[in-house]
Motif scaffolding. Structure first.
Motif, short mmCIF file in Angstrom:
data_model
loop_
_atom_site.label_atom_id
_atom_site.label_comp_id
_atom_site.label_asym_id
_atom_site.label_seq_id
_atom_site.Cartn_x
_atom_site.Cartn_y
_atom_site.Cartn_z
N ALA A 23 0.83 -1.21 0.00
CA ALA A 23 0.00 0.00 0.00
C ALA A 23 0.86 1.26 0.00
O ALA A 23 0.55 2.24 -0.70
N ASP A 24 1.95 1.25 0.75
CA ASP A 24 2.85 2.40 0.80
C ASP A 24 3.49 2.64 -0.56
O ASP A 24 3.66 3.79 -0.99
N ASP A 25 3.86 1.57 -1.25
CA ASP A 25 4.42 1.71 -2.60
C ASP A 25 3.41 2.33 -3.56
O ASP A 25 3.77 3.16 -4.41
N ILE A 26 2.14 1.96 -3.43
CA ILE A 26 1.10 2.52 -4.30
C ILE A 26 0.90 4.00 -3.99
O ILE A 26 0.83 4.83 -4.90
N MET A 95 9.62 7.91 5.47
CA MET A 95 10.69 6.99 5.09
C MET A 95 10.92 5.91 6.15
O MET A 95 11.15 4.76 5.83
N LEU A 96 10.83 6.29 7.43
CA LEU A 96 11.03 5.33 8.51
C LEU A 96 10.04 4.18 8.42
O LEU A 96 10.41 3.02 8.52
N PHE A 97 8.77 4.49 8.22
CA PHE A 97 7.74 3.44 8.12
C PHE A 97 8.00 2.54 6.93
O PHE A 97 7.89 1.32 7.03
N TRP A 98 8.38 3.12 5.81
CA TRP A 98 8.63 2.35 4.59
C TRP A 98 9.79 1.37 4.80
O TRP A 98 9.68 0.19 4.49
N VAL A 99 10.87 1.87 5.37
CA VAL A 99 12.04 1.00 5.62
C VAL A 99 11.73 0.01 6.72
O VAL A 99 12.12 -1.16 6.64
N TRP A 100 11.00 0.43 7.76
CA TRP A 100 10.65 -0.47 8.85
C TRP A 100 9.84 -1.65 8.35
O TRP A 100 10.08 -2.79 8.77
#
Length: 129
Positions: A23-26, A95-100
């Motif tokens: 979902a984050d990628d979308i 960015m933190l959430f995406w990498v996490w």
């Protein structure tokens, strides 16, 4: 804790983190929204079916291994070479959430692979759990 309970929990966590990341990628525009994402949704449905309905069966273990390997490859794909971590994502918010989600997906994915292979190994020995 029983082996199969741990496998179910880690596989469900991997599915959850995979959906967060997907979902984050979308939202960030890395993946286009729309009909193209149906294949990702179908993959997650099969993975969820293998985790919940086919638990403790050989086919369930195989589906979980394939799903968690897919989840395990996600951090490798995004963080190797130039990757997205050093590119477009580096200066964006969240960015933190995406990498996490990538890191947790890798951890739960690898642990699920280990537990699934252990379950498959018990079938080989003739001792289904």
């Amino acid at each position: 804790m029983k082996h199969n309970v741990m496998l179910t929990i880690t596989s469900l966590l991997s599915i959850l983190f995979f959906t967060f990341h997907f979902a984050d990628d979308i939202v960030r525009g890395f993946e286009p929204g729309g009909f193209k994402n149906l294949s990702g949704v179908l993959t997650l449905v099969v993975w969820l079916y293998g985790t919940l309905v086919l638990a403790e069966r050989r086919s369930g273990y195989i589906i979980i291994v394939l799903g968690t390997l897919l989840g395990l490859l996600m951090p490798v794909a995004h963080m190797s070479g130039a990757g997205l971590v050093g590119g477009r994502i580096a200066n964006s918010s969240g960015m933190l959430f995406w990498v996490w989600t990538l890191v947790t997906l890798g951890v739960t994915g690898l642990f699920s692979v280990i537990l699934s292979v252990r379950g498959l190994w018990s079938f080989r020995r003739g001792q289904p759990r």
